[in-house]
Design a protein around this motif. Structure first.
Motif, PDB file in Angstrom:
ATOM      1  N   ALA A   1      42.217  47.238  39.951  1.00  0.00           N
ATOM      2  CA  ALA A   1      42.420  46.862  38.555  1.00  0.00           C
ATOM      3  C   ALA A   1      42.970  48.043  37.759  1.00  0.00           C
ATOM      4  N   GLY A   2      42.401  49.220  37.987  1.00  0.00           N
ATOM      5  CA  GLY A   2      42.919  50.401  37.309  1.00  0.00           C
ATOM      6  C   GLY A   2      44.345  50.702  37.714  1.00  0.00           C
ATOM      7  N   LEU A   3      44.628  50.651  39.006  1.00  0.00           N
ATOM      8  CA  LEU A   3      45.979  50.946  39.494  1.00  0.00           C
ATOM      9  C   LEU A   3      46.987  49.914  39.011  1.00  0.00           C
ATOM     10  N   ALA A   4      46.520  48.683  38.804  1.00  0.00           N
ATOM     11  CA  ALA A   4      47.420  47.632  38.316  1.00  0.00           C
ATOM     12  C   ALA A   4      48.027  48.001  36.975  1.00  0.00           C
ATOM     13  N   ARG A   5      47.262  48.713  36.154  1.00  0.00           N
ATOM     14  CA  ARG A   5      47.737  49.098  34.830  1.00  0.00           C
ATOM     15  C   ARG A   5      48.479  50.432  34.842  1.00  0.00           C
ATOM     16  N   GLU A   6      48.338  51.189  35.913  1.00  0.00           N
ATOM     17  CA  GLU A   6      48.916  52.539  35.974  1.00  0.00           C
ATOM     18  C   GLU A   6      50.178  52.607  36.832  1.00  0.00           C
ATOM     19  N   THR A   7      50.509  51.525  37.510  1.00  0.00           N
ATOM     20  CA  THR A   7      51.715  51.481  38.333  1.00  0.00           C
ATOM     21  C   THR A   7      52.599  50.342  37.845  1.00  0.00           C
ATOM     22  N   LYS A   8      53.847  50.328  38.305  1.00  0.00           N
ATOM     23  CA  LYS A   8      54.797  49.346  37.803  1.00  0.00           C
ATOM     24  C   LYS A   8      55.426  48.484  38.900  1.00  0.00           C
ATOM     25  N   ARG A   9      55.691  49.073  40.066  1.00  0.00           N
ATOM     26  CA  ARG A   9      56.464  48.367  41.087  1.00  0.00           C
ATOM     27  C   ARG A   9      55.665  48.075  42.349  1.00  0.00           C
ATOM     28  N   ILE A  10      54.887  49.027  42.759  1.00  0.00           N
ATOM     29  CA  ILE A  10      54.273  48.990  44.080  1.00  0.00           C
ATOM     30  C   ILE A  10      53.265  47.842  44.179  1.00  0.00           C
ATOM     31  N   ARG A  11      53.205  47.214  45.349  1.00  0.00           N
ATOM     32  CA  ARG A  11      52.233  46.146  45.565  1.00  0.00           C
ATOM     33  C   ARG A  11      50.887  46.767  45.914  1.00  0.00           C
ATOM     34  N   LEU A  12      49.820  46.013  45.648  1.00  0.00           N
ATOM     35  CA  LEU A  12      48.459  46.530  45.746  1.00  0.00           C
ATOM     36  C   LEU A  12      47.592  45.555  46.527  1.00  0.00           C
ATOM     37  N   GLY A  13      46.709  46.096  47.376  1.00  0.00           N
ATOM     38  CA  GLY A  13      45.858  45.175  48.122  1.00  0.00           C
ATOM     39  C   GLY A  13      44.789  45.869  48.931  1.00  0.00           C
ATOM     40  N   THR A  14      44.093  45.057  49.728  1.00  0.00           N
ATOM     41  CA  THR A  14      42.975  45.530  50.537  1.00  0.00           C
ATOM     42  C   THR A  14      43.194  45.223  52.013  1.00  0.00           C
ATOM     43  N   LEU A  15      42.794  46.152  52.825  1.00  0.00           N
ATOM     44  CA  LEU A  15      42.659  45.973  54.273  1.00  0.00           C
ATOM     45  C   LEU A  15      41.247  46.421  54.645  1.00  0.00           C
ATOM     46  N   MET A  16      40.346  45.547  54.794  1.00  0.00           N
ATOM     47  CA  MET A  16      40.291  44.186  54.304  1.00  0.00           C
ATOM     48  C   MET A  16      39.125  44.107  53.335  1.00  0.00           C
ATOM     49  N   THR A  17      39.217  43.255  52.329  1.00  0.00           N
ATOM     50  CA  THR A  17      38.042  42.963  51.512  1.00  0.00           C
ATOM     51  C   THR A  17      36.963  42.370  52.411  1.00  0.00           C
ATOM     52  N   ALA A  18      35.748  42.900  52.290  1.00  0.00           N
ATOM     53  CA  ALA A  18      34.639  42.407  53.117  1.00  0.00           C
ATOM     54  C   ALA A  18      34.070  41.132  52.519  1.00  0.00           C
ATOM     55  N   GLY A  19      34.100  40.064  53.290  1.00  0.00           N
ATOM     56  CA  GLY A  19      33.581  38.800  52.814  1.00  0.00           C
ATOM     57  C   GLY A  19      32.103  38.846  52.486  1.00  0.00           C
ATOM     58  N   THR A  20      31.375  39.780  53.089  1.00  0.00           N
ATOM     59  CA  THR A  20      29.939  39.890  52.829  1.00  0.00           C
ATOM     60  C   THR A  20      29.637  40.489  51.459  1.00  0.00           C
ATOM     61  N   PHE A  21      30.624  41.135  50.828  1.00  0.00           N
ATOM     62  CA  PHE A  21      30.366  41.834  49.569  1.00  0.00           C
ATOM     63  C   PHE A  21      30.412  40.927  48.344  1.00  0.00           C
ATOM     64  N   ARG A  22      31.133  39.806  48.424  1.00  0.00           N
ATOM     65  CA  ARG A  22      31.410  39.035  47.219  1.00  0.00           C
ATOM     66  C   ARG A  22      31.306  37.539  47.491  1.00  0.00           C
ATOM     67  N   LEU A  23      30.769  36.811  46.538  1.00  0.00           N
ATOM     68  CA  LEU A  23      30.817  35.352  46.608  1.00  0.00           C
ATOM     69  C   LEU A  23      32.269  34.904  46.440  1.00  0.00           C
ATOM     70  N   PRO A  24      32.698  33.872  47.163  1.00  0.00           N
ATOM     71  CA  PRO A  24      34.122  33.515  47.145  1.00  0.00           C
ATOM     72  C   PRO A  24      34.638  33.091  45.778  1.00  0.00           C
ATOM     73  N   GLY A  25      33.819  32.398  44.987  1.00  0.00           N
ATOM     74  CA  GLY A  25      34.262  32.016  43.651  1.00  0.00           C
ATOM     75  C   GLY A  25      34.490  33.230  42.769  1.00  0.00           C
ATOM     76  N   VAL A  26      33.588  34.209  42.847  1.00  0.00           N
ATOM     77  CA  VAL A  26      33.732  35.444  42.081  1.00  0.00           C
ATOM     78  C   VAL A  26      34.951  36.223  42.562  1.00  0.00           C
ATOM     79  N   LEU A  27      35.147  36.285  43.868  1.00  0.00           N
ATOM     80  CA  LEU A  27      36.304  36.999  44.410  1.00  0.00           C
ATOM     81  C   LEU A  27      37.605  36.378  43.924  1.00  0.00           C
ATOM     82  N   ALA A  28      37.663  35.047  43.884  1.00  0.00           N
ATOM     83  CA  ALA A  28      38.877  34.384  43.403  1.00  0.00           C
ATOM     84  C   ALA A  28      39.183  34.778  41.964  1.00  0.00           C
ATOM     85  N   ILE A  29      38.146  34.892  41.136  1.00  0.00           N
ATOM     86  CA  ILE A  29      38.334  35.314  39.748  1.00  0.00           C
ATOM     87  C   ILE A  29      38.820  36.761  39.697  1.00  0.00           C
TER      88      ILE A  29
END
Length: 307
Positions: free
Chosen positions: A59-87
């Motif tokens: 979220a922080g990097l989303a506001r501080e960068t302009k072009r580069i794509r951002l993501g996770t390898l891999m978000t752990a499914g055990t850390f977050r409820l799927p509805g919350v993760l979607a939000i």
């Protein structure tokens, strides 16, 4: 061949360090900045100053960068409820102007769950399948309609399925070495398949399984992106390669076998061999996040040749 920078902040990195690396990655022409999703260091690293949360970081990097794509390898499914993760992912995608990609995995590192009081269920893969169905289902639901899901592990009733990502479809990454269930889930839900830390031979074999699984469900195998994650250690000469290997506690010979190591020409040649078995994207695992000269060398001497 797309080259993306992949970091492991649990080994020891502040948000400011990650921001510096992400901005450098953008300035140097790399396609994306990705990070792991872990809360506990591994091996002998001290892990200081402590863990950073993957999606708060992005979220922080989303506001501080302009072009580069951002993501996770891999978000752990055990850390977050799927509805919350979607939000969370939808919001970060909005904050970035549509530059987010979601790598989602089952979660595996039991010690970090114990360390931070996170439940570590036995049925992780079955939960992952439901999580993928829910996250993608929420995003695909038309505005004004609701989404419900009655699964074994998760139940949603009349969700407004909001917010929506900025992208019409957030790319989903699934990865791993599993011979049956992983290819099946990839074929059903993913836009990209990633195999981490694999030989060329194992990569070719796993890509073949995923392609077959895609065709079995009526998808064109070439609709998927096929990628590798590999540790990187490049130097202008042997001494520089050895210095960079020593700084991350690895041996040059081992890195050349198990990763992308050596001179720029050596690394370009090995990337070409991964490309020959179907990879069109490489996530470069960068372990020394203070060595920005390493990124500059990869950009000027490796990325430039591949382009």
């Amino acid at each position: 061949m797309d080259l993306r920078i992949f970091t492991e902040p649990q080994q020891g990195a502040s948000y400011e360090t990650l921001l510096t690396v992400a901005k450098a990655s953008e300035d140097l022409g790399f396609d994306a900045f990705f990070r792991s999703d872990h809360y506990l260091r591994m091996g002998s690293a001290d892990g200081l100053p402590g863990p950073t949360d993957a999606w708060i970081t992005l979220a922080g990097l989303a506001r501080e960068t302009k072009r580069i794509r951002l993501g996770t390898l891999m978000t752990a499914g055990t850390f977050r409820l799927p509805g919350v993760l979607a939000i969370q992912v939808a919001q970060v995608d909005q904050m970035s102007g549509g530059r987010v990609e979601l790598g989602l995995g089952a979660g595996w590192f039991e010690e970090e769950h114990k360390a931070y009081g996170i439940p570590f269920p036995k049925e992780k893969f079955a939960r992952l399948e439901e999580q993928l169905a829910i996250v993608t289902g929420l995003w695909a639901t038309e505005i004004g309609r609701t989404f419900s899901y009655d699964g074994t592990y998760y139940q949603l009733t009349d969700s407004p399925a909001l917010p929506k990502p900025a992208q019409s479809k957030v790319p989903i990454l699934i990865g791993g070495h599993g011979a049956k269930r992983t290819p099946r889930l990839t074929a059903q839900y993913a836009d990209e398949f990633n195999i981490p830390f694999a030989s060329i031979e194992d990569t070719e074999r796993q890509f073949g399984r995923v392609r077959a699984a895609a065709e079995a469900v009526g998808r064109k195998a070439d609709d998927l992106v096929y990628s590798n994650t590999l540790i990187v250690c490049v130097g202008k000469d042997d001494a520089e390669v050895a210095r960079r290997a020593a700084s991350i506690g690895r041996e040059v010979a081992e890195l050349k076998v198990n990763g992308l190591a050596g001179s720029p020409d050596e690394v370009v040649d090995k990337i070409g061999r991964y490309g020959a078995v179907g990879a069109s994207r490489i996530y470069l695992q960068v372990m020394d996040l203070d060595d920005l000269d390493h990124l500059e060398l990869i950009s000027s001497q490796v990325r430039s040749q591949l382009n």
